[in-house]
Design a protein around this motif. Structure first.
Motif, PDB file in Angstrom:
ATOM      1  N   PHE A  85     -26.229 -14.107 -29.481  1.00  0.00           N
ATOM      2  CA  PHE A  85     -25.313 -13.214 -28.792  1.00  0.00           C
ATOM      3  C   PHE A  85     -26.106 -12.038 -28.224  1.00  0.00           C
ATOM      4  O   PHE A  85     -26.877 -11.398 -28.936  1.00  0.00           O
ATOM      5  N   GLU A 106     -21.681  -9.541 -23.973  1.00  0.00           N
ATOM      6  CA  GLU A 106     -21.512  -9.979 -25.357  1.00  0.00           C
ATOM      7  C   GLU A 106     -21.916  -8.907 -26.356  1.00  0.00           C
ATOM      8  O   GLU A 106     -21.315  -8.790 -27.422  1.00  0.00           O
ATOM      9  N   GLU A 149     -17.891 -13.113 -32.041  1.00  0.00           N
ATOM     10  CA  GLU A 149     -17.854 -11.895 -31.233  1.00  0.00           C
ATOM     11  C   GLU A 149     -16.714 -10.987 -31.677  1.00  0.00           C
ATOM     12  O   GLU A 149     -16.882  -9.765 -31.772  1.00  0.00           O
TER      13      GLU A 149
END
Length: 325
Positions: A85, A106, A149
């Motif tokens: 990420f 992200e 996330e």
């Protein structure tokens, strides 16, 4: 030069037989390719028959019904997988290469004290249940990415920027790992989270100079505090020691004076009691004791009578036992 005519006789039945053989061979080859599967040592085969789960097969050579009647999906159940990420690895080795452009969305997130931070992290996981991985959740990898996330944004949003950037990094990673595993269990996606690693945590590029200035000021403040505490630890214990020593000396002096006063009072009382019983004797004894203490401290002495008419012989009172002091 003469022209020759060649007559070729083609047997239609032979052509049909050969064509059938060719078609049969192609069918056998296609059936073999669609029915024979090799499952790797780190994989598990999931067989789908007519769109419905049928069975799972172990590593090795396996067979299924041909022509799409059965399909096999190979799931790497013994391999540790990862999702990145905020960056992507372009090449791995002793010196891995990374690329960050295009993935800032992200990693940029808001902390609990309304500051922006750039968090790059890696989720390492394993597929522990291939049936749940394929059938309980649609596109389990994409769902895991979305959950990761969301979990990271939630944990970071509950902490200050200083905690995320410095002392709280390990706690953030552990909290995200725990929350992500709880979500995986709730969704029943057949995934076990092994580890969440914070790769890098930095303030966003536009605010890095200001953030560095704040960090320098905080470090300078900590330095001054440490210096003040060191000076305090050097001076205060010494002052306390001196004060304690003074108190103890005063207590000893007071005790000595009290004891001496009490001793003198007891001595006076004893003399008074003796004087009350025999005044003349006590008076004479006190006189003689006093003269015994005073006379050795005088110089040359001359003793005369009361009227000063007769001078007595000189007495050398500085001698004791015939030896001059």
């Amino acid at each position: 030069m003469s022209n020759r005519n060649f007559n070729i006789n083609i047997d239609p039945d032979m052509i049909k037989r050969n064509l059938r053989k060719i078609i049969l061979g192609l069918v056998i080859i296609i059936a073999a390719f669609s029915a024979i599967h090799t499952v790797g040592p780190e994989e598990e085969g999931v067989v789908i028959q007519m769109g419905k789960f049928n069975r799972t097969v172990q590593p090795g050579l396996n067979f299924t019904l041909p022509f799409g009647i059965e399909k096999m999906y190979k799931i790497p159940v013994q391999r540790q997988l990862k999702q990145e990420f905020g960056f992507r690895t372009t090449s791995s080795g002793q010196r891995s290469d990374y690329v960050k452009e295009g993935y800032q969305g992200e990693s940029t997130m808001l902390t609990g004290d309304l500051n922006l931070t750039d968090v790059e992290w890696v989720v390492q996981y394993r597929i522990v249940d291939s049936y749940k991985y394929l059938f309980k959740v649609r596109n389990a990898d994409k769902t895991l990415r979305d959950m990761s996330e969301a979990a990271m944004r939630k944990i970071v949003g509950n902490r200050t920027v200083n905690e995320v950037l410095t002392v709280g990094r390990q706690e953030v990673a552990s909290s995200v790992e725990q929350l992500l595993q709880e979500l995986c269990n709730e969704y029943e996606n057949g995934i076990r989270v092994d580890q969440v690693v914070l790769q890098d945590v930095n303030p966003p590029d536009p605010v890095k100079p200001s953030f560095n200035a704040v960090n320098e000021a905080q470090q300078e403040r900590e330095t001054l505090i440490n210096q003040a505490e060191a000076e305090y630890n050097r001076v205060i214990p010494r002052a306390r020691g001196v004060a304690q020593e003074t108190i103890e000396l005063a207590e000893a002096f007071a005790l000595n004076r009290v004891n001496r006063a009490e001793g003198e009072a007891d001595r006076f009382n004893s003399l008074f009691e003796a004087y009350s019983k025999a005044p003349e004797v006590t008076k004479q004894r006190i006189y003689l004791e006093t003269m015994e203490k005073v006379l050795p401290k005088l110089g040359n002495k001359v003793i005369v009578d009361e009227k000063g008419n007769n001078v007595l012989p000189l007495l050398n009172l500085n001698k004791k036992g015939g030896t001059e002091k």
